[in-house]
Write a protein that holds these residues in place. Structure first.
Motif: not given
Lengths: 125, 186
Positions: B6-15, B155-159
């Motif tokens: 999860r990103s800092a704002s709660g959205a799901r991100i994939a690594l 990783f400024q935008s995905s945080k």
């Protein structure tokens, strides 16, 4: 420089108390008494009565804007993410290393961020 | 090879982590794509507002202006703002390459030589009204071996949050440790 009560402080306090009451009474008289009565007494040189309402309103609006302004100033003076102020500062750069003594508590110092990261995030084997 | 965080704002991100060789690794963080339902919701809301304005003012320029502003705004957003994927390519003896690719296909690349890189660390700082963890590259100060001349945040935008950052940090440190041991082994 102690905060204990002194005779001089009591006198200053009482003078301020009387002065503020006098100022408040003067403000009420100026705001409420009609101009003709004041003129008949001979007191002609007053500011316009408009200011009796305008000045408190200015003061309250300034206090309200002050809250927002302080918040904004705080946000502006926060160091951005790409500045070295988040990692070190002048005092940390100039610190002297004390010699390590056996059986003694190590001296207080600013630990570099690389060392802190290794300790936190790399598991000890 | 792909993990969900999860990103800092709660959205799901994939690594996604790919190992090209013993000293070369690529770590890519993929942000959630622009959803069709949020885009259509925003478009309908804006066009309904413009239609309401048209009914009030009887001026048909409002409608065409709303359409043009929406189209131009969407193109600008996709090309300059919406980041699709941010990746980090660490090559042991050469350097670190940071790439951000935007939703319109544009890619921004920055390369940092290994001699300039002091370390890759997880730093915490105040951002807006929160304290966030973020990964950053510390650049070496040429005059002072202990000093840091610049901080490059990644990783400024995905945080990503701390759990994802720890994985990326461990991967990078494995490669960065090799450069310290290389002069001694030869």
């Amino acid at each position: 420089n102690s905060p204990s009560p002194l005779p001089e402080r009591a006198i200053y306090g009482f003078a301020l108390f009387l002065g503020s009451w006098f100022g408040f009474m003067l403000y009420l008289i100026w705001a409420y008494v009609p101009e003709t009565w004041l003129f008949s007494l001979g007191l002609t040189y007053w500011p316009q009565k408009y200011w009796a309402v305008a000045l408190p309103v200015y003061l309250l609006v300034a206090i309200g804007i002050g809250y927002i302004l302080l918040f904004g100033i705080n946000m502006m003076s926060t160091a951005p993410l790409n500045s070295t102020d988040t990692v070190t500062d002048n005092y940390a750069k100039k610190q002297q290393q004390k010699k390590f003594q056996e059986e003694a508590i190590p001296a207080l110092r600013d630990i570099p961020i690389s060392e802190v990261n290794r300790m936190f995030f790399l598991p000890e084997k | 090879e792909e993990w969900w965080y999860r990103s800092a704002s709660g959205a799901r991100i994939a690594l996604r982590c790919r190992q090209h060789s013993a000293s070369c690794r690529e770590l890519a963080v993929r942000c959630p794509r622009l959803r069709l339902r949020s885009l259509s919701a925003a478009t309908s809301a804006a066009w309904l507002a413009a239609y309401g304005l048209f009914v009030l003012t009887e001026n048909s320029m409002v409608l065409s202006a709303a359409i043009i502003i929406m189209l131009v705004g969407l193109i600008i957003y996709l090309h300059f703002v919406k980041i699709d994927q941010e990746s980090l390519l660490v090559i042991g003896s050469l350097g670190i390459q940071v790439t951000s690719s935007y939703a319109s296909g544009k890619e921004n690349t920055t390369f940092i030589e290994m001699s300039q890189v002091k370390d890759v660390v997880i730093n915490e700082a105040i951002h807006m009204q929160k304290v966030i963890y973020y990964l950053c590259i510390l650049l070496q100060d040429p005059g002072d071996p202990q000093g840091v001349s610049e901080v490059v945040p990644l990783f400024q935008s995905s945080k990503p949050r701390l759990d994802c950052l720890i994985e990326v940090y461990k991967s990078c440190q494995e490669i960065l440790e090799q450069r310290k041991m290389a002069p001694q082994s030869s």
